[in-house]
Design a protein around this motif. Structure first.
Motif, short mmCIF file in Angstrom:
data_model
loop_
_atom_site.label_atom_id
_atom_site.label_comp_id
_atom_site.label_asym_id
_atom_site.label_seq_id
_atom_site.Cartn_x
_atom_site.Cartn_y
_atom_site.Cartn_z
N LEU A 150 -7.33 -8.06 -3.75
CA LEU A 150 -6.74 -8.60 -2.53
C LEU A 150 -7.57 -8.25 -1.30
N HIS A 151 -7.57 -9.15 -0.34
CA HIS A 151 -8.13 -8.85 0.97
C HIS A 151 -7.23 -7.79 1.60
N GLY A 152 -7.80 -6.91 2.40
CA GLY A 152 -7.05 -5.81 3.00
C GLY A 152 -5.81 -6.25 3.75
N ASP A 153 -5.90 -7.37 4.51
CA ASP A 153 -4.74 -7.86 5.26
C ASP A 153 -3.60 -8.26 4.34
N VAL A 154 -3.92 -8.85 3.20
CA VAL A 154 -2.89 -9.26 2.24
C VAL A 154 -2.27 -8.01 1.60
N ALA A 155 -3.11 -7.04 1.25
CA ALA A 155 -2.61 -5.80 0.64
C ALA A 155 -1.66 -5.07 1.58
N VAL A 156 -1.98 -5.04 2.85
CA VAL A 156 -1.12 -4.39 3.84
C VAL A 156 0.26 -5.05 3.87
N ARG A 157 0.31 -6.36 3.71
CA ARG A 157 1.59 -7.09 3.73
C ARG A 157 2.36 -6.92 2.42
N LEU A 158 1.63 -6.73 1.30
CA LEU A 158 2.27 -6.58 -0.01
C LEU A 158 2.78 -5.16 -0.26
N ARG A 159 2.10 -4.19 0.29
CA ARG A 159 2.42 -2.78 0.04
C ARG A 159 3.89 -2.41 0.29
N PRO A 160 4.53 -2.84 1.39
CA PRO A 160 5.94 -2.49 1.59
C PRO A 160 6.86 -2.98 0.47
N HIS A 161 6.52 -4.11 -0.15
CA HIS A 161 7.32 -4.62 -1.26
C HIS A 161 7.17 -3.71 -2.47
N LEU A 162 5.98 -3.16 -2.68
CA LEU A 162 5.75 -2.23 -3.79
C LEU A 162 6.53 -0.94 -3.58
N GLU A 163 6.57 -0.45 -2.34
CA GLU A 163 7.24 0.82 -2.05
C GLU A 163 8.76 0.68 -1.92
N ALA A 164 9.26 -0.56 -1.80
CA ALA A 164 10.71 -0.77 -1.60
C ALA A 164 11.50 -0.50 -2.87
#
Length: 182
Positions: A38-52
């Motif tokens: 993933l591009h860093g910007d996409v990973a930043v947006r996906l990360r909260p879903h992983l941690e939820a």
């Protein structure tokens, strides 16, 4: 539990263990999760879903500086920024190249089997999935595995074994598909 490596295998394993109710620290030297996908910007947006919805913390942009041991068991990891991560188990999901270079005490690339098996023997406290293992194919041969479908099944088997079950991976397929032209 600490998982070192927030690539595809580390993330899949973290998700499986989170669903099983485990407390997970997902550590990666890269600045974000899934750094090769993933591009860093996409990973930043996906990360909260992983941690939820569960006890999962992503500790990106850091590396393991040292480990606090109690006998042969890791009890805590100290990260490069000084963060101390208590743990009762550590999973290396760092990829085949970095795992090979950090081999120690007989844990070698392509000598591992899914769910903590090596050369047909259970190795207590060692669990493996993905590129770093060899497995029995449907033809009965032992081969290295680099297909995501195999790695996903292996990660599920490893997670179940980490959770206390005693399961083995079924025979898997080896091969890749390449499309050239139309």
């Amino acid at each position: 539990m600490a998982i070192i490596g927030a690539g595809r295998i580390g993330v899949l394993l973290a998700e499986a263990l989170k669903r099983a109710g485990a407390s997970i620290s997902l550590i990666d030297i890269a600045p974000e999760i899934l750094p090769t996908m993933l591009h860093g910007d996409v990973a930043v947006r996906l990360r909260p879903h992983l941690e939820a919805e569960g006890d999962l913390s992503v500790l990106a942009g850091r590396f393991v500086a040292s480990a606090e041991m109690e006998g042969d068991t890791v009890r805590a990891l100290q990260l490069s920024d000084g963060t101390v991560v208590p743990c009762d188990a550590v999973v290396l999901a760092t990829g085949v190249v970095r795992t090979r270079s950090s081999s120690k005490e007989g844990v070698r690339s392509c000598r591992r089997h899914p769910g903590g098996r090596r050369d047909g023997n259970i190795v207590p406290g060692i669990f493996a999935a993905g590129d770093v293992i060899c497995f029995r194919t449907v033809t009965g041969k032992t081969a290295p595995g680099q297909l995501i479908l195999n790695a996903r099944l292996q990660a599920e088997v490893a997670a179940r074994n980490i959770a206390g079950e005693r399961v083995t991976c079924p025979p898997l397929f080896v091969g890749n598909v390449v499309k050239i032209g139309r």
